[in-house]
Design an enzyme around this catalytic site. Structure first.
Site, PDB file in Angstrom:
ATOM      1  N   ARG A  84      -1.420  -2.195 -52.111  1.00 13.83           N
ATOM      2  CA  ARG A  84      -0.828  -1.312 -53.121  1.00 13.83           C
ATOM      3  C   ARG A  84       0.604  -1.712 -53.396  1.00 13.83           C
ATOM      4  NH1 ARG A  84      -1.030   4.770 -54.268  1.00 13.83           N
ATOM      5  NH2 ARG A  84       0.594   4.947 -55.825  1.00 13.83           N
ATOM      6  N   ARG A  94      -4.212   1.359 -59.735  1.00 13.52           N
ATOM      7  CA  ARG A  94      -3.859   1.162 -58.328  1.00 13.52           C
ATOM      8  C   ARG A  94      -5.056   0.680 -57.513  1.00 13.52           C
ATOM      9  NH1 ARG A  94      -2.023   6.465 -58.062  1.00 13.52           N
ATOM     10  NH2 ARG A  94      -0.713   5.821 -59.775  1.00 13.52           N
ATOM     11  N   ASP A  97      -5.246   4.718 -53.582  1.00 10.96           N
ATOM     12  CA  ASP A  97      -4.423   5.921 -53.557  1.00 10.96           C
ATOM     13  C   ASP A  97      -5.026   6.843 -52.506  1.00 10.96           C
ATOM     14  OD1 ASP A  97      -2.410   7.523 -54.523  1.00 10.96           O
ATOM     15  OD2 ASP A  97      -3.506   8.186 -56.290  1.00 10.96           O
ATOM     16  N   ASP A  99      -4.353  10.575 -50.764  1.00 11.17           N
ATOM     17  CA  ASP A  99      -3.565  11.805 -50.873  1.00 11.17           C
ATOM     18  C   ASP A  99      -4.032  12.829 -49.853  1.00 11.17           C
ATOM     19  OD1 ASP A  99      -2.042  11.049 -53.156  1.00 11.17           O
ATOM     20  OD2 ASP A  99      -3.741  11.525 -54.458  1.00 11.17           O
TER      21      ASP A  99
HETATM   22  N1  ROI Z   1      -7.886   9.153 -63.002  1.00 10.58           N
HETATM   23  C1  ROI Z   1      -9.045   9.185 -62.308  1.00 10.58           C
HETATM   24  N2  ROI Z   1     -10.197   9.347 -62.953  1.00 10.58           N
HETATM   25  N3  ROI Z   1      -9.038   9.067 -60.949  1.00 10.58           N
HETATM   26  C2  ROI Z   1      -7.891   8.900 -60.244  1.00 10.58           C
HETATM   27  O1  ROI Z   1      -7.912   8.801 -59.009  1.00 10.58           O
HETATM   28  C3  ROI Z   1      -6.667   8.879 -60.947  1.00 10.58           C
HETATM   29  N4  ROI Z   1      -5.483   8.735 -60.293  1.00 10.58           N
HETATM   30  C4  ROI Z   1      -4.328   8.742 -60.946  1.00 10.58           C
HETATM   31  C5  ROI Z   1      -4.258   8.874 -62.436  1.00 10.58           C
HETATM   32  C6  ROI Z   1      -3.550   7.660 -63.002  1.00 10.58           C
HETATM   33  C7  ROI Z   1      -3.493  10.140 -62.762  1.00 10.58           C
HETATM   34  N5  ROI Z   1      -5.558   8.972 -63.064  1.00 10.58           N
HETATM   35  C8  ROI Z   1      -6.701   9.003 -62.353  1.00 10.58           C
HETATM   36  O2  ROI Z   1      -3.215   8.635 -60.261  1.00 10.58           O
END
Ligand code: ROI
Length: 167
Positions: A84, A94, A97, A99
């Site tokens: 990342r 990315r 991610d 969280d």
């Molecule tokens: N959109 C989708 N469908 N899934 C994600 O995990 C995701 N993550 C983000 C943003 C760019 C807001 N859009 C996303 O960070």
């Protein structure tokens, strides 16, 4: 003492399914942490800027003795291991991610960390996999997950695969 935490996973670069599978293995290998279960993998169109590939998302449930900030550090280390790069562009593509969606029943509001996660209330790609793991979940503020789902149409989100078994 260990805490039950829900972790959101997302990727839209460099073989997203493989990214999520690898991330789950890394979660299972964290100190003081047990991976209890993972949702299926879900595909959805990007929320935010549209000029990027579809995302693959999932939610994992862990039991951990790590504190919230130690867990955040560990998740950021996994993101880094998987290539990342933090870019100036907000909401760009990315490789991975991770969280902290929920940390037991705690509400946390510090410089580095806000739990429950900021945007989870309105994101189908978080709420649907979460509901697969824990349909009767009640958020720390008393809101039932099912209420949030009623206000959050599935909008083309689609379960595409099981998370492969760990180990
Ligand atoms: N959109 C989708 N469908 N899934 C994600 O995990 C995701 N993550 C983000 C943003 C760019 C807001 N859009 C996303 O960070």
């Amino acid at each position: 003492m260990s805490h039950r935490c829900h972790i959101g996973l997302g990727s839209n670069q460099a073989e997203p399914r493989a990214q999520l599978r690898q991330a789950c293995e890394s979660l299972a290998a964290l100190a003081g942490t047990r991976l209890l279960r993972c949702s299926r993998l879900y595909r959805s169109a990007p929320m935010g800027p549209q000029d990027q590939p579809d995302y693959v998302n999932a939610v994992a449930l862990i039991d951990t003795t790590l504190t919230p900030l130690a867990l955040l550090d560990a998740l950021q280390a996994i993101e880094q291991q998987q290539g990342r790069q933090r870019k100036a562009e907000r909401w760009g593509p990315r490789t991975l991610d991770l969280d902290i969606l929920l940390y037991a029943n705690q509400q946390i509001d510090s410089d580095r960390l806000r739990v429950p996660h900021y945007h989870m209330h309105a994101r189908p790609f978080v709420l649907y996999p979460l509901a697969e793991l824990d349909p009767d979940l009640i958020l720390p503020d008393g809101t039932p997950l099912q209420h949030l789902l009623q206000n959050c149409p599935a909008q083309g989100i689609e379960a595409i695969a099981d998370m492969p078994a760990q180990g």
